[in-house]
Design an enzyme around this catalytic site. Structure first.
Site, short mmCIF file in Angstrom:
data_model
loop_
_atom_site.label_atom_id
_atom_site.label_comp_id
_atom_site.label_asym_id
_atom_site.label_seq_id
_atom_site.Cartn_x
_atom_site.Cartn_y
_atom_site.Cartn_z
N TYR A 89 -4.75 6.74 2.35
CA TYR A 89 -5.95 6.31 1.63
C TYR A 89 -7.12 7.30 1.70
O TYR A 89 -7.59 7.78 0.68
CB TYR A 89 -6.42 4.95 2.17
CG TYR A 89 -5.39 3.88 1.92
CD1 TYR A 89 -5.06 3.51 0.62
CD2 TYR A 89 -4.71 3.26 2.96
CE1 TYR A 89 -4.10 2.55 0.37
CE2 TYR A 89 -3.74 2.30 2.71
CZ TYR A 89 -3.45 1.95 1.42
OH TYR A 89 -2.49 1.00 1.16
N PRO A 102 -5.23 -2.82 -5.00
CA PRO A 102 -4.43 -3.87 -5.64
C PRO A 102 -5.31 -5.08 -5.94
O PRO A 102 -6.41 -5.20 -5.41
CB PRO A 102 -3.39 -4.23 -4.56
CG PRO A 102 -4.05 -3.88 -3.27
CD PRO A 102 -5.04 -2.78 -3.55
N HIS A 326 -7.95 -1.10 -0.39
CA HIS A 326 -6.70 -1.25 0.35
C HIS A 326 -6.70 -0.67 1.77
O HIS A 326 -5.83 -0.99 2.56
CB HIS A 326 -5.60 -0.57 -0.48
CG HIS A 326 -4.25 -1.17 -0.34
ND1 HIS A 326 -3.86 -1.91 0.76
CD2 HIS A 326 -3.18 -1.15 -1.16
CE1 HIS A 326 -2.61 -2.30 0.59
NE2 HIS A 326 -2.18 -1.86 -0.56
N SER A 542 6.61 -3.02 -4.23
CA SER A 542 6.18 -3.81 -3.10
C SER A 542 6.46 -5.28 -3.36
O SER A 542 6.21 -5.78 -4.46
CB SER A 542 4.69 -3.59 -2.91
OG SER A 542 4.28 -4.19 -1.74
N1 COA Z 1 22.28 -14.13 2.74
C1 COA Z 1 21.50 -15.22 2.55
N2 COA Z 1 20.16 -15.22 2.74
C2 COA Z 1 19.59 -14.06 3.12
C3 COA Z 1 20.34 -12.89 3.32
C4 COA Z 1 21.76 -12.95 3.12
N3 COA Z 1 22.54 -11.90 3.30
N4 COA Z 1 19.52 -11.91 3.69
C5 COA Z 1 18.28 -12.43 3.73
N5 COA Z 1 18.33 -13.75 3.40
C6 COA Z 1 17.20 -14.70 3.36
C7 COA Z 1 16.30 -14.52 4.57
O1 COA Z 1 16.76 -15.25 5.65
C8 COA Z 1 14.98 -15.05 4.04
O2 COA Z 1 15.02 -16.46 4.07
P1 COA Z 1 13.67 -17.36 3.97
O3 COA Z 1 13.27 -17.34 2.52
O4 COA Z 1 14.15 -18.68 4.40
O5 COA Z 1 12.66 -16.73 4.87
C9 COA Z 1 15.00 -14.63 2.58
O6 COA Z 1 16.38 -14.41 2.24
C10 COA Z 1 14.21 -13.39 2.30
O7 COA Z 1 14.73 -12.28 3.04
P2 COA Z 1 14.85 -10.83 2.41
O8 COA Z 1 14.90 -10.94 0.93
O9 COA Z 1 15.94 -10.09 3.07
O10 COA Z 1 13.50 -10.11 2.66
P3 COA Z 1 12.35 -10.25 3.69
O11 COA Z 1 11.64 -11.53 3.44
O12 COA Z 1 12.84 -9.96 5.04
O13 COA Z 1 11.41 -9.09 3.16
C11 COA Z 1 10.40 -6.95 3.25
C12 COA Z 1 11.71 -7.74 3.30
C13 COA Z 1 10.69 -5.49 3.39
C14 COA Z 1 9.73 -7.20 1.90
C15 COA Z 1 9.49 -7.47 4.41
O14 COA Z 1 10.08 -7.20 5.64
C16 COA Z 1 8.15 -6.81 4.42
O15 COA Z 1 7.95 -5.80 5.07
N6 COA Z 1 7.18 -7.38 3.73
C17 COA Z 1 5.84 -6.84 3.66
C18 COA Z 1 5.70 -6.03 2.41
C19 COA Z 1 4.28 -5.62 2.22
O16 COA Z 1 3.63 -5.16 3.11
N7 COA Z 1 3.77 -5.85 1.00
C20 COA Z 1 2.41 -5.61 0.68
C21 COA Z 1 2.10 -4.18 0.57
S1 COA Z 1 0.44 -3.95 0.12
#
Ligand code: COA
Length: 631
Positions: A89, A102, A326, A542
């Site tokens: 940033y 954002p 941000h 994202s």
């Molecule tokens: N089979 C069935 N379900 C699964 C699965 C599989 N193989 N893998 C994952 N899932 C489920 C998870 O258990 C989770 O369940 P929930 O909805 O009950 O919590 C759901 O699917 C979502 O998981 P997944 O899609 O793997 O992603 P995540 O939620 O772990 O997200 C990231 C991954 C990278 C987005 C997250 O770790 C992250 O860092 N988020 C922040 C992003 C950010 O900072 N954004 C703003 C930037 S300004």
């Protein structure tokens, strides 16, 4: 975890989070090569490989830098925090709107009249005060990771910067300043018709009630009615490139009146922008555009102060949302705050009925500015540059309604990884190549954790998208399905590495910055064409999920790139795709079309494969039947 769930952020001190790790050097270098091999030409890769091997050789430069980085880890709370903040940033000279800040776009509001809009604004301000009180008393519930590796506590520090930080422009590097809690501000700045007013939110040691806030807002609107009394639109300066704004700020601060006005803005809780109707049809895309840049000088582009971390926008035409500077926090924290406010606005009974909650207060003060021909010229130049940004932004908001997270989970796949692979497929369909891709991964499992990067353009994703699109070779469904699973596994593994502090971007940045701190010549690995190209994130993505109806969006980070923010819900996925009209290689509508096609094709592939798996006799035939790819 019933006991942990009751904890608040105040308790977090008692369970210190781990420090961000420094990954092993060899691991990062191997991953780096794996990430870039399929994205660059063979000859170039050979050269890069030799450079990387030399860097990582025993006794080589890499070892020296790694040792220093490990020492830095021991000495600091978070070894990457400052490096990352500057690189991501503060060193970035581009204008904040579109390029960096954002926004959250609220559902379109229906206001009967201006008073109704001001009532909404008053309620929103009350909500901000309630939320701020939770933060100030450290009463926010402690958050725990969800999704992959769920359950670990998360660092809450970003929340404490929501209302206390300000990004000061400077000629080379901006600075992010955070007030101490003890000097917490007690005023907001209200922008209306490009005029700025100080709204004191405390009178006689008591917060203003909703009715009192409404009355103050009405006074502000009244004070802006006379066009002749309006001062020039100084807010537009903050929409400019950071160096240009820093230069303009220097010019402003020569005058005491301007210095006083700046000091009041720089120390406020937040900015509340009362926007004029834009005259545009209130589609999702138009509301997103208006939130990102205010519609330029002729609309609400100057009714902003972009340095301030949070600007709440209430448009008289119902276009509402939040603009976020941000550098102080991530979108996820912005979502929590925005959701609290929307729930507060729609969920709690209005205090307006209680007439006892009203005191007649002095009107809010208008901030004064001293202008001169030089400053007039700067205002005009900033306005022109903002207009160019406005004209350049191509935004498409796409609600994919055919399926959402539940369908993907039924395939036993990670929804996030699935969507990332679909984005790769969309990009490949548009450009017949994959490009360096950024996906933000939260590292809030660690002290002062912000984000690292999941490089989603994996070799496995490339193999999959080729199998879906190759016109010459035909792939069977089982081959495509295998490639899909490989791509999703690769993406999921990278995600797990990233959220546990084992991604490569922060580490490579750390090595580069340590070399600089040591006054060493820039190591060859960081001058290499591959490294430079690998940091041009043509696809910047994202996940920003919400539980209340609203969506987040942002602009591309490079001129020839796309910004792709998505919000997966159980039965649909919202995508906000942005690009620049000036670039002839990109088009948001074309990307969205390819994304829609790709998501449908992947669903069909999954459905055919599960049908084949449940009908073994027919399946060997069906699965063995090659299909024309991607059509
Ligand atoms: N089979 C069935 N379900 C699964 C699965 C599989 N193989 N893998 C994952 N899932 C489920 C998870 O258990 C989770 O369940 P929930 O909805 O009950 O919590 C759901 O699917 C979502 O998981 P997944 O899609 O793997 O992603 P995540 O939620 O772990 O997200 C990231 C991954 C990278 C987005 C997250 O770790 C992250 O860092 N988020 C922040 C992003 C950010 O900072 N954004 C703003 C930037 S300004």
């Amino acid at each position: 975890m019933p006991i942990l769930e009751k904890e608040t952020a105040r308790d977090q001190g008692s369970q210190v989070l781990p420090k961000v790790p420094v990954p092993p050097l060899k691991q990062t270098l191997d991953t780096y090569l794996k990430c870039v091999q399929h994205l660059v030409k063979e000859q170039q890769f050979k050269k890069t490989k030799a450079i990387v091997e030399k860097f990582g050789a025993p006794g080589g430069v890499g070892e020296v830098l790694q040792k220093k980085l490990v020492e830095r880890r021991d000495k600091t709370t978070n070894w990457v925090y400052d490096y990352w903040l500057e690189d991501m940033y503060l060193n970035n000279r581009l204008a904040l709107p579109v390029n960096s800040s954002p926004v959250m776009v609220f559902p379109k509001q229906t206001f009967r009249d201006q008073k109704d809009a001001l009532r909404f604004a008053a309620r929103l301000i009350r909500g901000v005060l309630e939320y701020k009180a939770l933060i100030d008393t450290r009463a926010l519930p402690l958050e725990f990771a969800r999704g992959q590796l769920a359950g670990t506590p998360l660092c809450m520090e970003q929340y404490y910067r929501l209302f206390t930080s300000y990004r000061y422009p400077d000629l080379k590097t901006d600075s992010l300043k955070v007030h101490a809690a003890s000097s917490a501000p007690e005023h907001m700045i209200v922008a209306c018709k490009n005029q700025f007013f100080v709204l004191d939110v405390v009178a006689n040691s008591k917060h203003l009630s909703e009715t009192e806030i409404l009355s103050q807002l009405e006074k502000i609107v009244k004070m802006t009615e006379n066009a002749e009394e309006r001062l020039p639109p100084f807010g537009i300066l903050t929409s400019d490139g950071r160096t240009e704004w820093a230069q303009a700020r220097d010019a402003l601060t020569k005058d005491k009146t301007n210095r006083d006005s700046l000091a009041l803005i720089e120390s406020c809780i937040c900015v509340v922008c009362l926007d004029e109707p834009s005259g545009l049809e209130p589609s999702d895309a138009n509301r997103a555009l208006l939130m990102l840049h205010g519609g330029g000088r002729e609309k609400n582009g100057a009714n902003r102060w972009y340095d301030k971390s949070l600007q709440f926008v209430v448009g008289m035409d119902g276009t509402c949302g939040v603009v976020c500077e941000h550098s102080a926090f991530e979108g996820i924290v912005l979502v929590q705050c925005s959701e609290f406010l929307m729930k507060y606005i729609t969920g709690s009974p209005s205090e307006m009925v209680k007439s006892s909650n009203f005191r007649e207060l002095p009107p809010p003060r208008r901030l004064l500015w001293k202008c001169n021909p030089n400053i007039q010229g700067l205002l005009s130049a900033s306005g022109d540059r903002l207009q160019r940004l406005v004209n350049n932004l191509d935004m498409d908001v796409f609600k994919f309604k055919v399926y959402g997270k539940e369908f993907i989970k039924k395939q036993k796949m990670s929804p996030d990884a699935f969507i990332q692979v679909a984005l790769q497929l969309a990009f490949y369909k548009c450009s017949r190549r994959l490009v360096p891709t950024y996906e933000s991964a939260s590292i809030r499992r660690f002290q002062q954790g912000r984000v690292d990067n999941i490089r989603s353009a994996t070799a496995e994703a490339l193999a999959f998208v080729k199998s879906m699109t190759d016109e010459r070779v035909t792939y069977t469904d089982s081959e495509k399905m295998k490639r899909l699973r490989d791509a999703i596994n690769a993406q999921t593994n990278y995600t797990i590495a990233a959220i546990t502090g084992m991604a490569i971007d922060n580490h490579l940045l750390g090595l580069l910055r340590v070399a600089k701190d040591l006054n060493m010549e820039k190591p060859e690995i960081f001058c290499d064409e591959t490294y430079l190209a690998s940091n041009q994130f043509i696809l910047s993505t994202s996940q920003v999920p919400t539980t209340v109806e609203m969506f987040c969006c942002y602009g591309p980070v490079v001129p020839n790139g796309y910004g792709a923010c998505y919000n997966p819900q159980s039965d649909h996925i919202m995508f906000c795709v942005s690009s620049f009209w000036e670039n002839t290689e990109t088009s948001s509508v074309v990307f969205v079309k390819a994304l829609n096609e790709g998501l449908l094709e992947i669903r069909d592939l999954c459905n055919r494969s599960s049908a084949a798996a449940t009908k073994p006799a027919e399946s060997s035939q069906a699965a063995g039947q090659p299909r024309k790819s991607g059509k």
